[in-house]
Scaffold this active site. Structure first.
Site, PDB file in Angstrom:
ATOM      1  N   TYR A  44       0.751  -0.781  -0.437  1.00  0.00           N
ATOM      2  CA  TYR A  44      -0.025  -0.235   0.048  1.00  0.00           C
ATOM      3  C   TYR A  44       1.225   1.030  -0.443  1.00  0.00           C
ATOM      4  CZ  TYR A  44      -3.575   3.551   1.589  1.00  0.00           C
ATOM      5  OH  TYR A  44      -4.876   4.553   1.678  1.00  0.00           O
ATOM      6  N   ASP A  72       9.137   2.955   0.404  1.00  0.00           N
ATOM      7  CA  ASP A  72       8.037   3.897   0.668  1.00  0.00           C
ATOM      8  C   ASP A  72       8.568   2.943   2.765  1.00  0.00           C
ATOM      9  OD1 ASP A  72       6.114   4.419   2.155  1.00  0.00           O
ATOM     10  OD2 ASP A  72       4.133   3.687   1.269  1.00  0.00           O
ATOM     11  N   LYS A 130       3.869   8.330   9.220  1.00  0.00           N
ATOM     12  CA  LYS A 130       2.925   8.084   9.954  1.00  0.00           C
ATOM     13  C   LYS A 130       4.073   8.695  11.798  1.00  0.00           C
ATOM     14  CE  LYS A 130       0.592   4.818   8.396  1.00  0.00           C
ATOM     15  NZ  LYS A 130       0.433   3.938   6.710  1.00  0.00           N
TER      16      LYS A 130
HETATM   17  C1  PLP Z   1       0.234   4.542   6.014  1.00  0.00           C
HETATM   18  C2  PLP Z   1       0.724   4.559   4.548  1.00  0.00           C
HETATM   19  C3  PLP Z   1       0.666   4.952   3.666  1.00  0.00           C
HETATM   20  C4  PLP Z   1       0.337   5.876   3.631  1.00  0.00           C
HETATM   21  O1  PLP Z   1       0.413   7.155   4.417  1.00  0.00           O
HETATM   22  P1  PLP Z   1      -1.667   8.070   5.079  1.00  0.00           P
HETATM   23  O2  PLP Z   1      -1.000   9.152   5.827  1.00  0.00           O
HETATM   24  O3  PLP Z   1      -2.313   7.437   5.292  1.00  0.00           O
HETATM   25  O4  PLP Z   1      -1.932   9.174   3.768  1.00  0.00           O
HETATM   26  C5  PLP Z   1       2.027   4.435   2.257  1.00  0.00           C
HETATM   27  N1  PLP Z   1       2.695   3.856   2.642  1.00  0.00           N
HETATM   28  C6  PLP Z   1       2.287   2.878   3.719  1.00  0.00           C
HETATM   29  C7  PLP Z   1       3.805   2.392   3.557  1.00  0.00           C
HETATM   30  C8  PLP Z   1       1.508   3.205   4.868  1.00  0.00           C
HETATM   31  O5  PLP Z   1       1.464   2.160   5.538  1.00  0.00           O
END
Ligand code: PLP
Length: 428
Positions: free
Chosen positions: A144, A239, A267
């Protein structure tokens, strides 16, 4: 435990907010029941609107690595708020957090702050495309990268839980530039590169996957990606929205000693306020406006409250030499305890973990990619989720999620959790 007031609040919310929630993963769609409304939280505990106290294993989906309402972060935000909450002009604070982040993370010279992980990943691929002058990207099934159009192709937890791996509203034109490979499967990447010669800008990957449960990269996977990228003029994007400042001071790049070309954050970097960021060596970052042609902007980017929270969080992580070790020890303790009681109770399961990320899958086979993660028994997970909730333990309401261990958890909390798992799994 009673959830009368939460149920009422949810009914009220549903009338004015689609599904009653502002992010789908908060709904209890895959486990049944209604979401719990939170009143407050402190340390390892949530206090809900019905007066229940819950041990929290979600921790805002990652940010609260040092526990809820962590004093230095709260203080930084409160003090900063009194000085004005947004200017749309530069502040010294932005340079301070940028300097600290650049020092903590290997191989990055410059960093730009945005407001979410979604924005960070969306901007990172635009930058990669602008830098390489190529259009296509490779992503992995079950990873994601936020909800921007290019990434809503087999996008893990939220999107999978709701059975919409390809969301309506994403145009076929956009979808065609996103090529899909399989996690821990270098051959699938090789095939895509061979079939799309000189047109792939970037490979984006969760270097430790966390959105299909916790799935560690197998030996050689990240090294293989690095090699393929270097040989083919492709940028490697890690990511690290979930893993950054969580698995090590410098994230997965430090943990496994592999250098990505662009890294994205979210995060933890915001300490619980809305922050994302993307970073790279100067040669790449200098392509961004106003220095270069790749446009990227934000009215509230680098917001002083958010930067104050993020800075306090990073300072605490940077100054505490033992924190990542402590987190891993707590995770191992929980994993061992859970392993013992689940085995004793004859449950079929697999536990995956890296650092302070852990997931339990109700399947006997190794969980190494999206396909194997999807084999987990959801009926058992539902019983597990609601059983733990009854015992005062809050885990994510989806079988595809990682649990996040925080430093605020005590060994008493962990023992309490293990006993609850024992009790609940006896009745599977
Ligand atoms: C949570 C997450 C996102 C998206 O971040 P948001 O602040 O919810 O937009 C992107 N990449 C990874 C790996 C994530 O865990």
């Amino acid at each position: 435990m009673l959830y009368q007031r939460s149920s009422q609040l949810f009914a009220d919310a549903e009338k004015v907010i689609p599904g009653g929630v502002n992010s789908p993963v908060r709904a209890f769609k895959s486990v049944g029941g209604t979401p719990i409304f939170v009143k407050s939280a402190k340390g390892a505990y949530l206090y809900d609107e019905d007066g229940n106290k819950l041990i929290d294993y979600i921790n805002s989906w990652g940010p609260m690595i040092l526990g809820h309402a962590f004093e230095p972060v709260v203080e930084a935000v409160v003090n900063r708020a009194k000085l004005g909450t947004s200017f749309g002009m530069p502040t010294e604070l932005e340079t301070k957090i940028a300097e600290l982040a650049v020092n903590m993370v290997p191989g990055i010279d410059k960093i730009r702050f945005v407001n979410s992980g979604t924005e960070a990943c969306m901007s990172a691929i635009r930058l990669a495309r602008g830098f390489t002058k190529r259009d296509k990207i490779i992503k992995f099934a079950g990873c994601y990268h936020g909800h921007s159009d290019s990434f809503l192709i087999q996008a893990g937890s939220g999107a999978v839980t709701f059975g919409s791996p390809n969301s309506p509203g994403v145009t076929t034109g956009t979808a065609k530039d996103t090529l899909l490979a399989y996690y821990n499967d270098l051959e699938s990447v090789n095939t895509l590169i061979a079939a799309n010669e000189a047109s792939i800008a970037a490979i984006i990957v969760e270097p430790v996957a966390g959105n299909m449960g916790c799935i560690p990269p197998q030996k050689g996977f990240l090294e293989g990606l690095r090699k393929m990228c270097s040989e083919n003029g492709i940028l490697l994007i890690f990511d690290e929205v979930m893993t950054g400042f969580r698995l090590a001071k410098g994230g997965v790049q430090e943990l496994y000693n592999i250098q990505a070309d662009i890294v994205t954050f979210g995060k933890v970097i915001g300490g619980g306020l809305p922050v994302g960021a993307f970073a790279a060596r100067a040669e790449i970052m200098n392509h961004l406006a106003p220095l270069g042609p790749v446009y990227q902007a934000g009215t509230l980017s680098g917001n002083p409250l958010a930067m104050a929270a993020g800075l306090a969080m990073l300072e605490n992580l940077s100054n505490d030499k033992e924190v990542f070790k402590r987190l891993e020890e707590k995770t191992n303790y929980l994993a061992n305890g859970m392993d013992t009681v689940l085995k004793k109770n004859g449950v079929v399961f697999t536990i995956n973990k890296v650092g302070s990320m852990i997931s339990v899958h109700f399947d006997a086979n190794p969980v190494i990619d999206f396909k194997t993660a999807a084999n987990g028994d959801n009926a058992t997970f539902k019983k597990f989720f609601h059983g733990l909730l009854k015992e005062g333990i809050y885990i994510a309401p989806s079988a595809y999620e990682t649990w996040f261990i925080t430093d605020a958890l005590t060994y008493e909390d962990l023992d309490f959790t293990i006993n609850a798992i024992d009790k609940v799994s006896k009745e599977f």
